[in-house]
Design a protein around this motif. Structure first.
Motif, PDB file in Angstrom:
ATOM      1  N   ARG A   5       0.778  -0.981   0.155  1.00  0.00           N
ATOM      2  CA  ARG A   5       0.233  -0.074  -0.007  1.00  0.00           C
ATOM      3  C   ARG A   5       0.882   1.123  -0.004  1.00  0.00           C
ATOM      4  N   LEU A   7       1.131   4.481   1.298  1.00  0.00           N
ATOM      5  CA  LEU A   7       0.405   5.408   2.217  1.00  0.00           C
ATOM      6  C   LEU A   7       0.841   7.073   2.080  1.00  0.00           C
ATOM      7  N   GLU A  10      -1.922   9.086   1.615  1.00  0.00           N
ATOM      8  CA  GLU A  10      -2.911   9.140   2.683  1.00  0.00           C
ATOM      9  C   GLU A  10      -2.570   9.511   4.254  1.00  0.00           C
ATOM     10  N   LEU A  11      -1.166   9.194   4.401  1.00  0.00           N
ATOM     11  CA  LEU A  11      -0.535   9.656   5.622  1.00  0.00           C
ATOM     12  C   LEU A  11       0.177  11.101   5.605  1.00  0.00           C
ATOM     13  N   TRP A  42      -1.347   7.422  14.358  1.00  0.00           N
ATOM     14  CA  TRP A  42      -2.016   7.286  12.931  1.00  0.00           C
ATOM     15  C   TRP A  42      -2.867   6.034  13.098  1.00  0.00           C
ATOM     16  N   ILE A  44      -3.263   2.767  10.864  1.00  0.00           N
ATOM     17  CA  ILE A  44      -3.136   2.590   9.436  1.00  0.00           C
ATOM     18  C   ILE A  44      -4.195   1.741   9.007  1.00  0.00           C
ATOM     19  N   CYS A  47      -6.065   5.247   7.703  1.00  0.00           N
ATOM     20  CA  CYS A  47      -5.145   6.192   7.237  1.00  0.00           C
ATOM     21  C   CYS A  47      -5.707   7.757   8.007  1.00  0.00           C
TER      22      CYS A  47
END
Length: 132
Positions: A5, A7, A10-11, A42, A44, A47
């Motif tokens: 993924r 991220l 997203e993060l 966070w 996961i 997100c």
């Protein structure tokens, strides 16, 4: 096949993410620190930010979560190590230093023993039995 993924989108954590602490025991949360002087917990799976912790005056370059998931230790360019309660985000202790901590390690056998790698090229050992 291993699922990957991305991220990155997203993060989001300010302009630059400096450090990621370890996963929580249930492995669905991580702790990060960044140049905007924050520490963020966070989730996961979603997100999403669970909590943003503020208190440092300058960039937070390192953070680590204790093995029991009770505390976050962070090191900043404000020449401090701070200990935070994971659940509330409350600052539990502030340790003022003569150097910038670049990395923090917690002993796996004695969680009150921490070692910092410092901006001046040294390692320093601390024993912090008050909180941990």
């Amino acid at each position: 096949e291993t699922e990957k993924r991305n991220l990155e989108k997203e993060l989001r954590n300010a302009e630059k993410l400096d450090a990621i602490g370890r996963f929580t025991r249930n492995e669905n949360m991580i702790v990060s620190s960044s140049d905007d002087a924050t520490i963020i917990i966070w989730d996961i799976e979603t997100c999403e930010r669970v909590r943003t912790i503020r208190g440092h005056d300058k960039a937070v370059g390192t953070c680590v979560l204790t093995a029991d998931n009770r505390y976050i230790l962070s090191g900043s360019e404000d020449y401090t190590i701070r200990i935070w309660d994971f659940e509330s985000g409350k600052e539990m202790e502030k340790i003022e230093l003569l150097w910038v901590p670049r990395a923090i390690a917690i002993s796996p056998t004695n969680p009150s023993q921490i070692i910092t790698a410092n901006g001046n090229g040294t390692l320093t050992e601390f024993n912090i039995p008050i909180v941990i």
